[in-house]
Design an enzyme around this catalytic site. Structure first.
Site, PDB file in Angstrom:
ATOM      1  N   GLY A  62       0.842  -1.186   0.000  1.00 48.76           N
ATOM      2  CA  GLY A  62       0.000   0.000   0.000  1.00 48.76           C
ATOM      3  C   GLY A  62       0.875   1.233   0.000  1.00 48.76           C
ATOM      4  O   GLY A  62       2.038   1.192   0.436  1.00 48.76           O
ATOM      5  N   GLN A  67       2.814   9.829   1.609  1.00 50.37           N
ATOM      6  CA  GLN A  67       4.118   9.147   1.620  1.00 50.37           C
ATOM      7  C   GLN A  67       4.988   9.525   0.431  1.00 50.37           C
ATOM      8  O   GLN A  67       6.177   9.187   0.398  1.00 50.37           O
ATOM      9  CB  GLN A  67       3.932   7.630   1.638  1.00 50.37           C
ATOM     10  CG  GLN A  67       3.278   7.121   2.915  1.00 50.37           C
ATOM     11  CD  GLN A  67       3.217   5.621   2.927  1.00 50.37           C
ATOM     12  OE1 GLN A  67       2.286   5.043   2.394  1.00 50.37           O
ATOM     13  NE2 GLN A  67       4.212   4.973   3.500  1.00 50.37           N
ATOM     14  N   CYS A 120       6.026  -0.173   7.616  1.00 52.99           N
ATOM     15  CA  CYS A 120       5.600   0.987   6.839  1.00 52.99           C
ATOM     16  C   CYS A 120       6.778   1.489   6.020  1.00 52.99           C
ATOM     17  O   CYS A 120       7.888   1.612   6.540  1.00 52.99           O
ATOM     18  CB  CYS A 120       5.117   2.088   7.780  1.00 52.99           C
ATOM     19  SG  CYS A 120       4.607   3.600   6.932  1.00 52.99           S
ATOM     20  N   LEU A 121       6.536   1.783   4.758  1.00 55.82           N
ATOM     21  CA  LEU A 121       7.610   2.257   3.878  1.00 55.82           C
ATOM     22  C   LEU A 121       8.181   3.589   4.368  1.00 55.82           C
ATOM     23  O   LEU A 121       9.306   3.929   4.024  1.00 55.82           O
ATOM     24  CB  LEU A 121       7.087   2.398   2.445  1.00 55.82           C
ATOM     25  CG  LEU A 121       6.598   1.099   1.807  1.00 55.82           C
ATOM     26  CD1 LEU A 121       6.012   1.379   0.423  1.00 55.82           C
ATOM     27  CD2 LEU A 121       7.719   0.077   1.724  1.00 55.82           C
ATOM     28  N   HIS A 162      -4.338   0.720   7.599  1.00 55.81           N
ATOM     29  CA  HIS A 162      -3.010   1.349   7.607  1.00 55.81           C
ATOM     30  C   HIS A 162      -2.958   2.525   6.617  1.00 55.81           C
ATOM     31  O   HIS A 162      -2.490   3.620   6.959  1.00 55.81           O
ATOM     32  CB  HIS A 162      -1.954   0.291   7.268  1.00 55.81           C
ATOM     33  CG  HIS A 162      -0.545   0.770   7.269  1.00 55.81           C
ATOM     34  ND1 HIS A 162       0.416   0.293   8.133  1.00 55.81           N
ATOM     35  CD2 HIS A 162       0.093   1.707   6.498  1.00 55.81           C
ATOM     36  CE1 HIS A 162       1.566   0.913   7.902  1.00 55.81           C
ATOM     37  NE2 HIS A 162       1.412   1.773   6.900  1.00 55.81           N
ATOM     38  N   GLU A 163      -3.462   2.306   5.405  1.00 56.04           N
ATOM     39  CA  GLU A 163      -3.389   3.361   4.384  1.00 56.04           C
ATOM     40  C   GLU A 163      -4.366   4.501   4.686  1.00 56.04           C
ATOM     41  O   GLU A 163      -4.032   5.676   4.492  1.00 56.04           O
ATOM     42  CB  GLU A 163      -3.639   2.780   2.991  1.00 56.04           C
ATOM     43  CG  GLU A 163      -2.633   1.712   2.553  1.00 56.04           C
ATOM     44  CD  GLU A 163      -1.182   2.112   2.774  1.00 56.04           C
ATOM     45  OE1 GLU A 163      -0.848   3.304   2.629  1.00 56.04           O
ATOM     46  OE2 GLU A 163      -0.377   1.215   3.101  1.00 56.04           O
ATOM     47  N   HIS A 166      -2.960   6.776   7.279  1.00 55.86           N
ATOM     48  CA  HIS A 166      -1.975   7.727   6.731  1.00 55.86           C
ATOM     49  C   HIS A 166      -2.662   9.025   6.306  1.00 55.86           C
ATOM     50  O   HIS A 166      -2.110  10.120   6.474  1.00 55.86           O
ATOM     51  CB  HIS A 166      -1.299   7.141   5.488  1.00 55.86           C
ATOM     52  CG  HIS A 166      -0.033   6.385   5.765  1.00 55.86           C
ATOM     53  ND1 HIS A 166       1.064   6.946   6.390  1.00 55.86           N
ATOM     54  CD2 HIS A 166       0.326   5.107   5.479  1.00 55.86           C
ATOM     55  CE1 HIS A 166       2.035   6.050   6.484  1.00 55.86           C
ATOM     56  NE2 HIS A 166       1.615   4.915   5.940  1.00 55.86           N
TER      57      HIS A 166
HETATM   58 ZN    ZN Z   1       2.648   3.147   5.912  1.00 55.59          ZN
END
Ligand code: ZN
Length: 205
Positions: A62, A67, A120-121, A162-163, A166
């Site tokens: 995701g 991000q 998480c990226l 999660h997304e 964000h």
């Molecule tokens: Zn994330």
């Protein structure tokens, strides 16, 4: 004043995959603006293509627009569920076809919880365990404006949460039990199994 469209133009004229914004930058902590046609359709599609490419390259399941430094309520999700079968079963992790979410919101369905590691990226190098609702009801729009109104379960529900979080300026670490925090190599070596019970015993969370 720099508009979202200006930022997206600048981003799309730069390198691919897109650079991922790390934790600590304010764009990840501000609620993103509702997407309300701020971008031309062709630009929106180019942005979503670039986000998908960036998610694949990372690799991740995701990616939310903040991000990549864009404070709009847009996210891309896709999960091939390429994990061991016992892990996939324990986490109820089934493949999720590529999905674009515009202005998503969710609420828990039922009382069942799921407590697993996630990463998480924007927080590279670490994983931590997050206790989340096992099922959620998602409302959003698709990229063509079609309403999305659907229930998600298991790992798909975790990705949706999660997304969407964000886009509200939240990171998974806000919800994680920080005693579980594990560096990626340690996580892979010790805690990547089907259950988090062993990690809980040894790390005390
Ligand atoms: Zn994330």
């Amino acid at each position: 004043m720099t508009t979202h469209a200006d930022r997206v133009d600048q981003l799309l004229s730069g390198p691919r995959p897109l650079p991922i914004v790390p934790a600590g930058l304010p764009v990840l902590r501000r609620p993103a603006d509702r997407y309300d046609g701020q971008l031309d359709d062709a630009v929106l599609h180019a942005l979503l293509d670039a986000m998908r490419e960036t998610m694949h390259a990372a690799p991740g399941v995701g990616l939310a627009a903040p991000q990549i430094g864009i404070g709009l309520q847009l996210a891309v999700l896709e999960d091939s569920a390429a994990v061991a079968e016992d892990v996939a079963v324990a986490r109820d992790r089934r493949p999720l076809d590529f999905l674009v979410l515009v202005n998503p919101a969710y609420e828990a369905v039922g009382d069942e919880r799921a407590f697993f590691y996630e990463g998480c990226l924007s927080v590279p190098g670490y994983q931590a365990a997050v206790d989340r609702p096992a099922s959620v009801h998602l409302t959003a729009s698709a990229v063509d404006g079609t309403p999305i109104d659907a229930d998600y379960h298991g790992w798909q529900a975790r990705i949706v949460q999660h997304e969407t979080d964000h886009l509200a300026g939240a990171l998974y670490l806000d919800l994680a039990d920080l005693r579980s925090l594990s560096e990626n190599g340690v996580y892979q070596a010790l805690w990547a199994g089907p259950s988090i019970d062993r990690a809980r015993d040894h790390l005390g969370f």
